[in-house]
Design a protein around this motif. Sequence first.
Motif, PDB file in Angstrom:
ATOM      1  N   MET A 107       0.846  -1.197   0.000  1.00 29.56           N
ATOM      2  CA  MET A 107       0.000   0.000   0.000  1.00 29.56           C
ATOM      3  C   MET A 107       0.881   1.246   0.000  1.00 29.56           C
ATOM      4  N   THR A 108       0.577   2.174  -0.880  1.00 30.01           N
ATOM      5  CA  THR A 108       1.315   3.434  -0.939  1.00 30.01           C
ATOM      6  C   THR A 108       0.425   4.554  -0.420  1.00 30.01           C
ATOM      7  N   SER A 109       0.903   5.791  -0.507  1.00 31.41           N
ATOM      8  CA  SER A 109       0.138   6.889   0.076  1.00 31.41           C
ATOM      9  C   SER A 109       0.201   8.137  -0.795  1.00 31.41           C
ATOM     10  N   ARG A 110      -0.076   7.962  -2.077  1.00 32.15           N
ATOM     11  CA  ARG A 110      -0.005   9.090  -3.009  1.00 32.15           C
ATOM     12  C   ARG A 110      -1.075  10.137  -2.723  1.00 32.15           C
ATOM     13  N   GLU A 114      -4.741   4.471  -1.481  1.00 33.54           N
ATOM     14  CA  GLU A 114      -3.644   5.440  -1.565  1.00 33.54           C
ATOM     15  C   GLU A 114      -3.702   6.478  -0.445  1.00 33.54           C
ATOM     16  N   GLY A 115      -4.570   6.255   0.537  1.00 32.42           N
ATOM     17  CA  GLY A 115      -4.559   7.077   1.739  1.00 32.42           C
ATOM     18  C   GLY A 115      -5.574   8.190   1.805  1.00 32.42           C
ATOM     19  N   SER A 139      -3.140  13.122  -7.877  1.00 31.05           N
ATOM     20  CA  SER A 139      -1.952  13.162  -7.021  1.00 31.05           C
ATOM     21  C   SER A 139      -1.114  14.404  -7.283  1.00 31.05           C
ATOM     22  N   GLN A 197      -2.382  10.579   0.513  1.00 31.73           N
ATOM     23  CA  GLN A 197      -2.474  10.636   1.963  1.00 31.73           C
ATOM     24  C   GLN A 197      -2.931  12.021   2.442  1.00 31.73           C
TER      25      GLN A 197
END
Length: 250
Positions: A1-4, A30-31, A231, A6
């Motif tokens: 899991m990424t957080s582009r 992605e948060g 993003s 967030q």
Amino acid sequence: MTSRLQGKTAIVTGGASGFGKGIAAKFAAEGANVIITDLSEEQGESVATELNCLFSRADVTKPDDWRRVLALALDEFKQLDIVVNNAGITYPNKPTQDVTEAEFDLVMNVNVKAVYHSTNILVPYFVKENRPGCFIQVASTAGSRPRPNLTWYNASKAAVINATKTLAVEYGPKQIRFNSVSPVVGSTGMTHLFIGKPDTEENRKGFVSTIPLGRPSTPADIANACCYLASDEANFITGVDLQVDGGRCV
């Protein structure tokens, strides 16, 4: 899991199924704090539980519903950053002279007027708060490479693409970005209407044969494109119609 995404808050209309559900799932992963809207309360609540996001029943053609969703975003998350106008409608593939006035009004209201309402109600929030914003409209390759027998649907999506470009120029100085994403035909709850027959692999062959990469678009395809545009990686991109179409529009 990424957080582009967030810390960002996003509204995704038509989020209970199809492309909208795919977009909401990607944004949440992605948060982002995600609010999905839909006319189907039961399905919307179910998807919201599945994705751990919020649901608000809303008719995108009703300005008061937009005001209510904005209020929910501000009450729950204190901010709004991203708006995805995904909700859309069409009528069955058929000769243009057979399209009723009611069908014409429906596609124009849901596909075009909803963008008008989202702009008029949500843009003032970004302007007043001096806050950058991102609007993404889910348009269609039909807006730039139309097929026969869907004239007014095609016209509605062409209007969305053009309006998005115009809004990008107008609100660029305010750091509010507007882009559109144009899927080619996929397998969603409306596919049978686009092809004018049941949505089977055999019946989709005519449509798919015009796609160089040889397959329909998927919710994941559209979600990935929307995530990029939402993003910070895309903070210098506005006024673009991103065709996610396997080469259909080349």
